[in-house]
Design a protein around this motif. Sequence first.
Motif, PDB file in Angstrom:
ATOM      1  N   LEU A  26       0.816  -1.156   0.087  1.00  0.00           N
ATOM      2  CA  LEU A  26      -0.006   0.114  -0.004  1.00  0.00           C
ATOM      3  C   LEU A  26       0.887   1.197  -0.050  1.00  0.00           C
ATOM      4  CD1 LEU A  26      -3.201   0.959   0.493  1.00  0.00           C
ATOM      5  CD2 LEU A  26      -2.037   1.583   2.706  1.00  0.00           C
ATOM      6  N   VAL A 112      -3.278  -0.021  -3.814  1.00  0.00           N
ATOM      7  CA  VAL A 112      -2.554  -1.274  -3.054  1.00  0.00           C
ATOM      8  C   VAL A 112      -2.520  -2.173  -4.208  1.00  0.00           C
ATOM      9  CG1 VAL A 112      -4.969  -2.101  -2.658  1.00  0.00           C
ATOM     10  CG2 VAL A 112      -3.174  -2.922  -1.594  1.00  0.00           C
ATOM     11  N   LEU A 124     -10.011  -1.306  -3.124  1.00  0.00           N
ATOM     12  CA  LEU A 124      -9.746  -0.392  -2.151  1.00  0.00           C
ATOM     13  C   LEU A 124     -10.658   0.790  -2.195  1.00  0.00           C
ATOM     14  CD1 LEU A 124      -7.242   0.611  -0.141  1.00  0.00           C
ATOM     15  CD2 LEU A 124      -6.273   1.559  -1.872  1.00  0.00           C
TER      16      LEU A 124
END
Length: 238
Positions: A26, A112, A124
């Motif tokens: 991330l 991510v 996400l």
Amino acid sequence: MTSLPLCCSALDDSWPWRQPLPDLQLIALNFDTTALQDGDFLRCGIDAPPSVQRAVAKRKTEYLAGRLCAREALFRSLGITACPGTGEDRAPLWPRDCVGSITHSHGWAAAVVGRRTHYAGLGLDVEQIMPDARALKLAHQILTANEQDRFAGQMANTPGEFLTLAFSLKESLFKALYPLTRQRFYFEHAELVDTNPDGSSRLRLLTDLSTDWCSDRELDAHFTNRNGRVLSLVAVEA
């Protein structure tokens, strides 16, 4: 690796959820839509699709910030220096060996990325927590009847926070499954089964998307509340 324009802060690679997920990278940053400069896309080596080139500064900065996060995540996790493009459906086009997801809201962007050998899909999403009054007005559009009964206590006590959570989790679910099924679905086609204090949750499909993704199939999800934002993640294992 990534060269950052003045409109973007330093990169943040901290993992925000309590549950660690292996082999995921991330990357996040803050951005300022008023600080975008002519030539930032060129200097950063990011190609913007025509729809973004014609857009206002806010949309341009969101796109640039998200792609910078995605490119850095790809480089750190797979050593890939390419940036994901944009498909006709506006979804990111990831390199063949990886999956990923991008999100942005209110001056914050993140991406991510994971290897396709480990994950079939990633979703996400970040959302600014909505005011309680707005949440109460939108509840019937976002929650199914079962959800309204199941989470009546949360909607009575913290409607803005809970409805934002439900909205974000369903957005993450869509982002994770759409590339796998190429089928669009909406809030009424999935429901939140439970949420836990540790930031884990469970979602259930209420419609058939494909032979593999049928009604009643359930998936795990993760969420956290940071600085007035809900950040959620759905990671579909390979």
